[in-house]
Enzyme design. Sequence first.
Site, short mmCIF file in Angstrom:
data_model
loop_
_atom_site.label_atom_id
_atom_site.label_comp_id
_atom_site.label_asym_id
_atom_site.label_seq_id
_atom_site.Cartn_x
_atom_site.Cartn_y
_atom_site.Cartn_z
CD GLU A 343 3.24 -17.17 -38.79
OE1 GLU A 343 2.57 -16.98 -37.75
OE2 GLU A 343 3.02 -18.11 -39.59
CB CYS A 344 9.32 -19.10 -41.24
SG CYS A 344 10.71 -20.25 -41.45
N GLY A 345 9.38 -18.03 -43.81
CA GLY A 345 9.54 -17.70 -45.21
C GLY A 345 9.01 -16.32 -45.54
#
Length: 459
Positions: A343-345
């Site tokens: 997720e994301c990072g």
Amino acid sequence: MHSKKASSHKLVSSGKSMNTVTAKVVLISAIASGQGKTTTTAALARKLRLRGERVVVFKTGPDFIDPVMLERASGAAVHSLDLWMTGLPASQAMLAHAAANADVILIEGVMGLYDGNPSSADLASAFGVPVVAVLDASAMAQTVGALAMGLRDFGPVNLAGVIANRIASPGHATMVAQAMRDIPLLGSLSRQEDALPERHLGLVLPEEVGHIDNILSTLANQLILDDDAWNALPSTTFSLPSSAESASEWQSPPQLLKGKTIAIARDAAFAFIYPANLRCLRALGATLIFFSPLADMPVPATADAVYLPGGYPELHAETLSSAMQWRASVIAAHAAGMPILAECGGMMAITDALVDMQGHSWTMAGLLNGRVIMQKKLAGLGAQAWMLPAGELRGHTFHYSRFETELNAVAHTLKHRPGYNIEKGEAIYQNGNLRASYFHSYFESHPSATASLFLRAAT
């Protein structure tokens, strides 16, 4: 933290196996972001805690950073409340359980009081919770009263009072108080020379600030409360169902991950994890183990699946780039068909490269072809939902980077914007059993859909 005595706080309702619990509850909001909601909530939580009161704080809407700071201030875990993302029944249950163990519950709102759908005002109204408005008085005096009356009357909401922030002097505070008319000035917070530090995604994480507890205690001392007005605020009563009556999907989902071990990256680069997500995975039957890519720890050999949450990989790109054991282990886990959710990072750390704010390019794990480029302009923000075969998984997006890739998305999230046409949100990328996106999932919004992300696809 000690618990309330049931005899003094619980009453058995007639005809039902259900207790009621009470606590002083306020929703802390403002006219907009930047008024000092988090600073004021943290100062109030620390002040009440120093007085010996048991304080629980909730954060309205999706957020990872503010809750960590508020947890440090209050000494208790901070969970999300949101009528859409977490849902009404779960929010009701969390408030009731908190009220059973706290003297005071503070709910920090999001954006302005009436912004969003549902808004912080909607949340306050749903539970009959009074609102305390934080208003930045640094460039005004009597006009604070006009703003307060506007907030009260627009909704309307039960505006219990105002805390004036960034007060310059006792005389300034007096002018504000005189302009409030029939709205109590509950307190004032003077201008802060040593404020809570911030960066592009919000506040700096508490563990990165060596004197954070001194800052919080100083803020608590600077917050001047009108004790008579504060003590006059009414308590809110919640129904606390019995264990049999409270069983629900969000609390007791089917044990779809029983016997599975999920390895979760957790360190300064992977710090954005909802406490509810860990609770959900455990409720699904999973065993959780944590490891640190920044410390060059490999994916644990006992793992059946990997969860790479968001965080600040852009601030630690050089370290991640040189963490050869971590990179080799996640590559091997993927090659072995292990389910991976990034997720994301977490997604940023498994692309080919990450270009930081200074323009330096750092080699990442290379499970997704393409590179992530940091930018000063906000690239994505808002509530979204991921439609999976098992159901709708809700969450949000918030990032200052873009992913340059020739990969085709296998799906897109949908933006949650009631009253507008349905719009595509974040791209979902898939490579074998790896799924990656800028989207942050709130697992308890659909535990069964969550479980599907950590199980190997049928072959």
